[in-house]
Design a protein around this motif. Sequence first.
Motif, PDB file in Angstrom:
ATOM      1  N   UNK A  93       0.837  -1.205   0.000  1.00  0.00           N
ATOM      2  CA  UNK A  93       0.000   0.000   0.000  1.00  0.00           C
ATOM      3  C   UNK A  93       0.874   1.258   0.000  1.00  0.00           C
ATOM      4  N   UNK A  94       1.978   1.228   0.766  1.00  0.00           N
ATOM      5  CA  UNK A  94       2.885   2.372   0.778  1.00  0.00           C
ATOM      6  C   UNK A  94       3.516   2.584  -0.595  1.00  0.00           C
ATOM      7  N   UNK A  95       3.889   1.495  -1.231  1.00  0.00           N
ATOM      8  CA  UNK A  95       4.499   1.591  -2.561  1.00  0.00           C
ATOM      9  C   UNK A  95       3.489   2.148  -3.552  1.00  0.00           C
ATOM     10  N   UNK A  96       2.245   1.647  -3.518  1.00  0.00           N
ATOM     11  CA  UNK A  96       1.208   2.154  -4.421  1.00  0.00           C
ATOM     12  C   UNK A  96       0.943   3.631  -4.177  1.00  0.00           C
ATOM     13  N   UNK A  97       0.905   4.026  -2.927  1.00  0.00           N
ATOM     14  CA  UNK A  97       0.661   5.435  -2.592  1.00  0.00           C
ATOM     15  C   UNK A  97       1.794   6.309  -3.137  1.00  0.00           C
ATOM     16  N   UNK A  98       3.031   5.864  -2.965  1.00  0.00           N
ATOM     17  CA  UNK A  98       4.187   6.616  -3.465  1.00  0.00           C
ATOM     18  C   UNK A  98       4.140   6.727  -4.986  1.00  0.00           C
ATOM     19  N   UNK A 100       1.501   6.628  -6.893  1.00  0.00           N
ATOM     20  CA  UNK A 100       0.411   7.545  -7.243  1.00  0.00           C
ATOM     21  C   UNK A 100       0.863   8.991  -7.100  1.00  0.00           C
ATOM     22  N   UNK A 101       1.597   9.284  -6.033  1.00  0.00           N
ATOM     23  CA  UNK A 101       2.100  10.641  -5.830  1.00  0.00           C
ATOM     24  C   UNK A 101       3.061  11.041  -6.943  1.00  0.00           C
ATOM     25  N   UNK A 102       3.927  10.130  -7.325  1.00  0.00           N
ATOM     26  CA  UNK A 102       4.883  10.414  -8.404  1.00  0.00           C
ATOM     27  C   UNK A 102       4.132  10.668  -9.706  1.00  0.00           C
ATOM     28  N   UNK A 103       3.148   9.832 -10.011  1.00  0.00           N
ATOM     29  CA  UNK A 103       2.370  10.012 -11.244  1.00  0.00           C
ATOM     30  C   UNK A 103       1.623  11.345 -11.228  1.00  0.00           C
ATOM     31  N   UNK A 104       1.081  11.735 -10.076  1.00  0.00           N
ATOM     32  CA  UNK A 104       0.357  12.997  -9.962  1.00  0.00           C
ATOM     33  C   UNK A 104       1.294  14.174 -10.210  1.00  0.00           C
TER      34      UNK A 104
END
Length: 191
Positions: A93-98, A100-104
Amino acid sequence: MLEKKEKVLAKKAAAEVEKAKELAKARNKRAAVQCLKRKRLYEQQIEQLGNFQLRIHDQMIMLEGAKATTETVDALRTGASAMKAMQKATNIDDVDKTMDEINEQTENMKQIQDALSTPIGAAADFDEDELEAELEELEGAELEEQLLQPATTAPAAPVQVPAGRQPARPVPQKHTAEEDELAALQAEMAL
């Protein structure tokens, strides 16, 4: 130590051969044969020492291999422990969140770059189709001009100019309003 002992035995065997030669010259065949028997015993001992040395070298190679294997296994254990610790510290979940932030942030940068590259002022009012049509007319006029020039004109002979005395050719510079605006904009952005 085994090598030293091997050298001593080799000297003794050579000495026995010399004694056997002397006794053979003296016609003492029995004593000469005894010397050759001792020489063979020395040679057998030399061969045994060679086998001992070979076994010791073999053992050394095996020990070096075992040491390398032990070090490899230890390194693998350390790596596995480090990976386990990393997995405990981070979850998917932490990796997915990170990610997502990078993509944003990447998407935001693209939007900013698009906004900055949009033409403004007079450049925004140009119609691309009209510009392409004008370019085609210019190309056609240039082609006609080339075709209308007489084909009988011979190319001018090159003039030999000594090195270092090349004539300076003035470079015609045409400034358009767009180029002036572009230069002013670049000067502003440089500040």
